[in-house]
Design an enzyme around this catalytic site. Structure first.
Site, PDB file in Angstrom:
ATOM      1  N   HIS A 157       0.836  -1.215   0.000  1.00 47.95           N
ATOM      2  CA  HIS A 157       0.000   0.000   0.000  1.00 47.95           C
ATOM      3  C   HIS A 157       0.867   1.260   0.000  1.00 47.95           C
ATOM      4  O   HIS A 157       2.043   1.239   0.382  1.00 47.95           O
ATOM      5  CB  HIS A 157      -0.916   0.017   1.226  1.00 47.95           C
ATOM      6  CG  HIS A 157      -0.171   0.108   2.522  1.00 47.95           C
ATOM      7  ND1 HIS A 157       0.337   1.290   3.023  1.00 47.95           N
ATOM      8  CD2 HIS A 157       0.175  -0.837   3.420  1.00 47.95           C
ATOM      9  CE1 HIS A 157       0.954   1.074   4.157  1.00 47.95           C
ATOM     10  NE2 HIS A 157       0.871  -0.210   4.431  1.00 47.95           N
TER      11      HIS A 157
ATOM     12  N   GLU B 161      -2.031  -6.523   8.154  1.00 55.30           N
ATOM     13  CA  GLU B 161      -0.727  -6.303   8.774  1.00 55.30           C
ATOM     14  C   GLU B 161      -0.685  -6.969  10.159  1.00 55.30           C
ATOM     15  O   GLU B 161      -1.710  -7.385  10.708  1.00 55.30           O
ATOM     16  CB  GLU B 161      -0.482  -4.787   8.891  1.00 55.30           C
ATOM     17  CG  GLU B 161       0.872  -4.374   9.454  1.00 55.30           C
ATOM     18  CD  GLU B 161       2.067  -4.893   8.674  1.00 55.30           C
ATOM     19  OE1 GLU B 161       2.264  -6.125   8.695  1.00 55.30           O
ATOM     20  OE2 GLU B 161       2.810  -4.074   8.083  1.00 55.30           O
TER      21      GLU B 161
END
Length: 404
Positions: free
Chosen positions: A222, A300
């Site tokens: 990202h 994450e």
């Protein structure tokens, strides 16, 4: 002289069925664990009961084990741990140590049990806890030396058993094993289904590189996120892309388009910064055809209570833990619900294996985060998450090509 405590007192509420009696390999889960203990030579066994104790009692007795009823089982697992350890004391007196086994993990094998006990017997004067690890991830059972039993049984503070083991964090020996069953649990119907599929496969996972053969794997990180006034711990703390991050991903989307990827969809972490990055890539590649699939296992690392907190604050409030994290970043985690890098590796690689089994497209495109990408890339190359890795910058991507 070893004993074992099997925890089987809970409501099984998340599972929706009574876990101790669910069939695994053709026998009730609790029976399989008791058989594994017998094969490993452990015959001093206490099964802690609570909910549905009447149904469980005859099954345990038929296997030759003892039961201990936890009158406080509604209060949580730690009360069952205490009940089991107290029963060991009452029934067997002083032992060298106790193997603590949740019935949720029905694939704990005699090989794993023997590996843990052999580790103890190699250095019998060592008063360390021991736990099996599969590819770095902690599994079950936990071996508790006798010298800690009284302390555990008398502990009334927060954090339960982990509060005691964390106190002796430097006395936790990790015993590597090759048996994945020790890290698999059936806390939910999905977990139970996975265990049944794993047993059906012969307890063997498909080789990751073989599954990826003939494909390209695009791993996209990202873009930059909204900045805070000071450095933060950001794991699953959900922050959005900033304008710089959007521009980074747009540039990467243009580059990815030049490879003409043959994908059926984009797999993305559901966190905002990854989901928006995935949408930007999808809009550029083929907005009318590509679908974005959110995959929770691609999120994450979970930093627990530290997530979203300033680094300065954590360093000041938890100086010893902060130093420990710096000494072993891959192993350290902040609490029961947090993760370390080995936990991330296990769930992420398992998710990729599932994607490769289900998606027949020429290429696979994943949008995720640094820890996940590290785990995936290294494992695709036959390495592990703690091996050397060249970081993927935010908003950039890397291709692992298996077409050659």
């Amino acid at each position: 002289m070893f004993a074992a405590v099997v925890l089987a007192a809970g409501y099984s509420s998340r599972m929706g069925d009574f876990k101790p009696l669910l069939p695994v390999r053709g026998v009730p889960a609790v029976s399989g664990l008791l058989a594994a203990l017998g094969s490993a030579g452990v015959d001093r066994v206490v099964v802690v009961t609570g909910f549905e104790a009447g149904r469980l009692q005859p099954v345990v007795e038929a296997a030759g084990a003892q039961t201990a009823y936890n009158t406080r089982f509604e209060e949580g697992m730690f009360t069952s741990i205490k009940t089991g350890l107290e029963a060991v004391r009452k029934l067997y007196g002083k032992v060298d140590g106790v193997l603590l086994m949740p019935v949720d993990c029905p694939l704990i094998s005699s090989d794993v049990l023997e590996a843990v006990l052999n580790s103890v017997m190699e250095n019998p004067s060592d008063d360390s806890f021991r736990v099996p690890v599969f590819e770095g991830k902690k599994g079950h059972p936990l071996y508790i030396p006798d010298c800690y039993i009284d302390e555990i049984c008398s502990y009334e503070g927060h954090g339960g058993l982990k509060a005691v083991t964390d106190k002796y964090w430097d006395r936790m020996i990790r015993v590597p094993v090759a048996d994945e069953g020790c890290v698999m649990d059936m806390d939910t119907p999905e977990g139970y289904s996975e265990i049944l599929d794993f047993v059906k496969s012969g307890c063997v996972r498909e080789d990751l590189q073989q599954l990826a053969s003939g494909k390209r794997i695009f791993l996209v990180r990202h873009g930059e996120t909204v900045q805070h006034s000071e450095k933060m711990f950001i794991g699953q703390y959900d922050v959005e892309l900033d304008e710089k991050g959007r521009e980074q991903i747009k540039r990467s989307a243009e580059e990815i388009a030049m490879y003409s990827p043959g994908i059926s969809g984009i797999y993305s972490s559901p966190l905002k910064r990854a989901a928006e990055s995935a949408r930007i890539v999808a809009d550029r590649i083929c907005p009318r055809e590509e679908q974005i699939c959110g995959v929770k296992a691609l999120t994450e690392i979970n930093l627990g209570s530290w997530d979203g907190k300033p680094v300065r604050e954590i360093r000041e409030k938890y100086p010893a833990e902060y130093i420990r994290r710096g000494e072993n970043m891959f192993l350290f985690k902040t609490g029961n619900k947090a993760e370390n890098f080995y936990d991330v590796q296990y769930r992420a690689v398992k998710a990729l294996r599932r994607i490769l089994l289900q998606d027949e497209a020429e290429d696979i495109l994943i949008v995720s985060h640094s820890a996940v990408i590290r785990a995936l890339e290294n494992n695709l190359k036959g390495l592990r998450v703690d091996d050397d890795w060249k970081p993927v910058p935010k908003g950039s991507f890397r291709i692992i090509d298996f077409r050659i």
